[in-house]
Design a protein around this motif. Structure first.
Motif, PDB file in Angstrom:
ATOM      1  N   LEU A  21       1.453  -7.292  -1.264  1.00 20.87           N
ATOM      2  CA  LEU A  21       1.184  -5.920  -0.818  1.00 20.87           C
ATOM      3  C   LEU A  21      -0.263  -5.778  -0.370  1.00 20.87           C
ATOM      4  CD1 LEU A  21       2.181  -3.005  -0.484  1.00 20.87           C
ATOM      5  CD2 LEU A  21       1.504  -2.611  -2.839  1.00 20.87           C
ATOM      6  N   LEU A  22      -1.191  -6.297  -1.161  1.00 20.01           N
ATOM      7  CA  LEU A  22      -2.606  -6.208  -0.781  1.00 20.01           C
ATOM      8  C   LEU A  22      -2.885  -7.023   0.475  1.00 20.01           C
ATOM      9  CD1 LEU A  22      -4.444  -6.333  -4.231  1.00 20.01           C
ATOM     10  CD2 LEU A  22      -4.198  -4.391  -2.694  1.00 20.01           C
ATOM     11  N   GLY A  23      -2.191  -8.144   0.631  1.00 25.44           N
ATOM     12  CA  GLY A  23      -2.369  -8.969   1.827  1.00 25.44           C
ATOM     13  C   GLY A  23      -1.930  -8.224   3.079  1.00 25.44           C
ATOM     14  N   SER A  24      -0.894  -7.417   2.987  1.00 30.99           N
ATOM     15  CA  SER A  24      -0.438  -6.667   4.159  1.00 30.99           C
ATOM     16  C   SER A  24      -1.344  -5.464   4.441  1.00 30.99           C
ATOM     17  CB  SER A  24       1.000  -6.214   3.970  1.00 30.99           C
ATOM     18  OG  SER A  24       1.081  -5.277   2.925  1.00 30.99           O
ATOM     19  N   LEU A  25      -1.988  -4.916   3.417  1.00 26.24           N
ATOM     20  CA  LEU A  25      -2.866  -3.762   3.604  1.00 26.24           C
ATOM     21  C   LEU A  25      -4.290  -4.172   3.996  1.00 26.24           C
ATOM     22  CD1 LEU A  25      -1.815  -1.441   0.654  1.00 26.24           C
ATOM     23  CD2 LEU A  25      -1.227  -1.212   3.066  1.00 26.24           C
ATOM     24  N   TYR A  26      -4.657  -5.395   3.743  1.00 28.48           N
ATOM     25  CA  TYR A  26      -6.025  -5.827   4.000  1.00 28.48           C
ATOM     26  C   TYR A  26      -6.427  -5.671   5.469  1.00 28.48           C
ATOM     27  CZ  TYR A  26     -10.213  -8.680   4.178  1.00 28.48           C
ATOM     28  OH  TYR A  26     -11.489  -9.122   4.390  1.00 28.48           O
ATOM     29  N   PRO A  27      -5.622  -6.105   6.445  1.00 30.20           N
ATOM     30  CA  PRO A  27      -6.040  -5.932   7.845  1.00 30.20           C
ATOM     31  C   PRO A  27      -6.235  -4.457   8.221  1.00 30.20           C
ATOM     32  CG  PRO A  27      -4.186  -7.434   7.730  1.00 30.20           C
ATOM     33  CD  PRO A  27      -4.375  -6.858   6.357  1.00 30.20           C
ATOM     34  N   ILE A  28      -5.400  -3.588   7.681  1.00 25.38           N
ATOM     35  CA  ILE A  28      -5.526  -2.148   7.974  1.00 25.38           C
ATOM     36  C   ILE A  28      -6.819  -1.602   7.368  1.00 25.38           C
ATOM     37  CG2 ILE A  28      -4.485   0.118   7.597  1.00 25.38           C
ATOM     38  CD1 ILE A  28      -1.760  -1.313   7.579  1.00 25.38           C
ATOM     39  N   ARG A  30      -9.501  -3.258   6.635  1.00 27.88           N
ATOM     40  CA  ARG A  30     -10.650  -3.853   7.328  1.00 27.88           C
ATOM     41  C   ARG A  30     -10.892  -3.137   8.661  1.00 27.88           C
ATOM     42  NH1 ARG A  30     -11.752 -10.143   8.819  1.00 27.88           N
ATOM     43  NH2 ARG A  30     -13.911  -9.779   9.356  1.00 27.88           N
ATOM     44  N   ALA A  31      -9.822  -2.808   9.382  1.00 25.49           N
ATOM     45  CA  ALA A  31      -9.963  -2.086  10.647  1.00 25.49           C
ATOM     46  C   ALA A  31     -10.537  -0.689  10.418  1.00 25.49           C
ATOM     47  CB  ALA A  31      -8.624  -2.001  11.353  1.00 25.49           C
ATOM     48  N   CYS A  32     -10.095  -0.036   9.375  1.00 32.23           N
ATOM     49  CA  CYS A  32     -10.624   1.297   9.052  1.00 32.23           C
ATOM     50  C   CYS A  32     -12.079   1.209   8.632  1.00 32.23           C
ATOM     51  CB  CYS A  32      -9.803   1.952   7.943  1.00 32.23           C
ATOM     52  SG  CYS A  32      -8.158   2.460   8.467  1.00 32.23           S
ATOM     53  N   GLY A  33     -12.433   0.194   7.943  1.00 32.11           N
ATOM     54  CA  GLY A  33     -13.797   0.030   7.468  1.00 32.11           C
ATOM     55  C   GLY A  33     -14.787  -0.151   8.605  1.00 32.11           C
ATOM     56  N   LYS A  34     -14.352  -0.718   9.714  1.00 32.40           N
ATOM     57  CA  LYS A  34     -15.245  -0.885  10.859  1.00 32.40           C
ATOM     58  C   LYS A  34     -15.628   0.455  11.469  1.00 32.40           C
ATOM     59  CE  LYS A  34     -13.687  -5.467  12.167  1.00 32.40           C
ATOM     60  NZ  LYS A  34     -13.015  -6.295  13.165  1.00 32.40           N
ATOM     61  N   ASN A  35     -14.750   1.435  11.372  1.00 34.85           N
ATOM     62  CA  ASN A  35     -15.016   2.758  11.948  1.00 34.85           C
ATOM     63  C   ASN A  35     -15.847   3.644  11.018  1.00 34.85           C
ATOM     64  OD1 ASN A  35     -13.544   2.108  14.249  1.00 34.85           O
ATOM     65  ND2 ASN A  35     -11.632   2.843  13.354  1.00 34.85           N
ATOM     66  N   TRP A  36     -16.006   3.274   9.814  1.00 34.74           N
ATOM     67  CA  TRP A  36     -16.766   4.071   8.875  1.00 34.74           C
ATOM     68  C   TRP A  36     -18.247   3.938   9.182  1.00 34.74           C
ATOM     69  CZ3 TRP A  36     -14.540   3.881   3.254  1.00 34.74           C
ATOM     70  CH2 TRP A  36     -13.227   4.343   3.285  1.00 34.74           C
ATOM     71  N   PRO A  37     -18.986   5.020   8.995  1.00 30.51           N
ATOM     72  CA  PRO A  37     -20.419   4.929   9.294  1.00 30.51           C
ATOM     73  C   PRO A  37     -21.148   4.094   8.248  1.00 30.51           C
ATOM     74  CG  PRO A  37     -19.872   7.102   8.412  1.00 30.51           C
ATOM     75  CD  PRO A  37     -18.582   6.358   8.606  1.00 30.51           C
ATOM     76  N   GLY A  38     -22.197   3.458   8.725  1.00 32.27           N
ATOM     77  CA  GLY A  38     -23.033   2.668   7.820  1.00 32.27           C
ATOM     78  C   GLY A  38     -24.091   3.551   7.176  1.00 32.27           C
ATOM     79  N   PRO A  39     -24.969   2.947   6.400  1.00 30.98           N
ATOM     80  CA  PRO A  39     -25.999   3.721   5.702  1.00 30.98           C
ATOM     81  C   PRO A  39     -26.923   4.490   6.658  1.00 30.98           C
ATOM     82  CG  PRO A  39     -25.892   1.479   4.840  1.00 30.98           C
ATOM     83  CD  PRO A  39     -24.994   1.543   6.018  1.00 30.98           C
ATOM     84  N   ARG A  40     -27.272   3.899   7.786  1.00 30.49           N
ATOM     85  CA  ARG A  40     -28.163   4.584   8.730  1.00 30.49           C
ATOM     86  C   ARG A  40     -27.482   5.826   9.313  1.00 30.49           C
ATOM     87  NH1 ARG A  40     -30.178  -0.815  11.693  1.00 30.49           N
ATOM     88  NH2 ARG A  40     -31.612  -1.482  10.059  1.00 30.49           N
ATOM     89  N   GLU A  41     -26.224   5.642   9.658  1.00 32.81           N
ATOM     90  CA  GLU A  41     -25.497   6.779  10.214  1.00 32.81           C
ATOM     91  C   GLU A  41     -25.331   7.885   9.172  1.00 32.81           C
ATOM     92  OE1 GLU A  41     -24.140   3.624  10.510  1.00 32.81           O
ATOM     93  OE2 GLU A  41     -24.569   3.250  12.620  1.00 32.81           O
TER      94      GLU A  41
END
Length: 143
Positions: A21-28, A30-41
């Motif tokens: 289950l975690l293996g199938s959710l990991y790509p999703i 990770r993709a969501c995490g790229k859109n999240w703002p970083g500390p500077r933002e």
């Protein structure tokens, strides 16, 4: 290599299902995490929020001041309206009194003219009869 499990067989099956289950959710995730703002933002967003909050507070204070001024102007206008009504009422009463005086003066003038005509007629009658004093009085009244 899979991690060594020191668990019972039932737990191993549950662990395998969780891993799948975690293996199938990991790509999703990770993709969501790229859109999240970083500390500077995040710092930039926090500064923007603080700036907007301060601007909103200043606008609210300005609005409060404007409302206070508006209330004062409304009160002043109401007072002016009351004073104007009193002034108009007083002027109306004065105009009525003056119109009554004009009527009285016109009546007085009319009466004096009638008295003058009567005096002139009496003087004319007296002069025909030969009374010089009365004709002199009628000349004075006649003017």
């Amino acid at each position: 290599m899979p991690p060594a499990l020191l668990v019972r067989p039932e737990d191993a099956l549950q662990s395998l299902r969780t891993a799948i289950l975690l293996g199938s959710l990991y790509p999703i995730a990770r993709a969501c995490g790229k859109n999240w703002p970083g500390p500077r933002e995040l710092v930039s967003v926090r500064k923007t929020i603080t700036s907007e909050r301060d601007k909103l507070a200043a606008d609210r204070d300005s609005l409060r001041d404007d409302q206070t001024r508006l209330a004062a102007l409304i009160d002043e206008r109401s007072g002016n309206r009351v004073r104007s009504k009193k002034t108009w009422s007083a002027e109306g009463a004065r105009a009525i009194a003056l119109s009554q005086q004009v009527d009285s003066l016109q009546g007085l003038i009319a009466k004096m003219e009638q008295d003058l005509k009567s005096a002139a007629q009496a003087a004319a009658t007296a002069s025909l009869r030969g009374a010089p004093g009365i004709s002199m009085a009628s000349r004075i009244w006649a003017g």
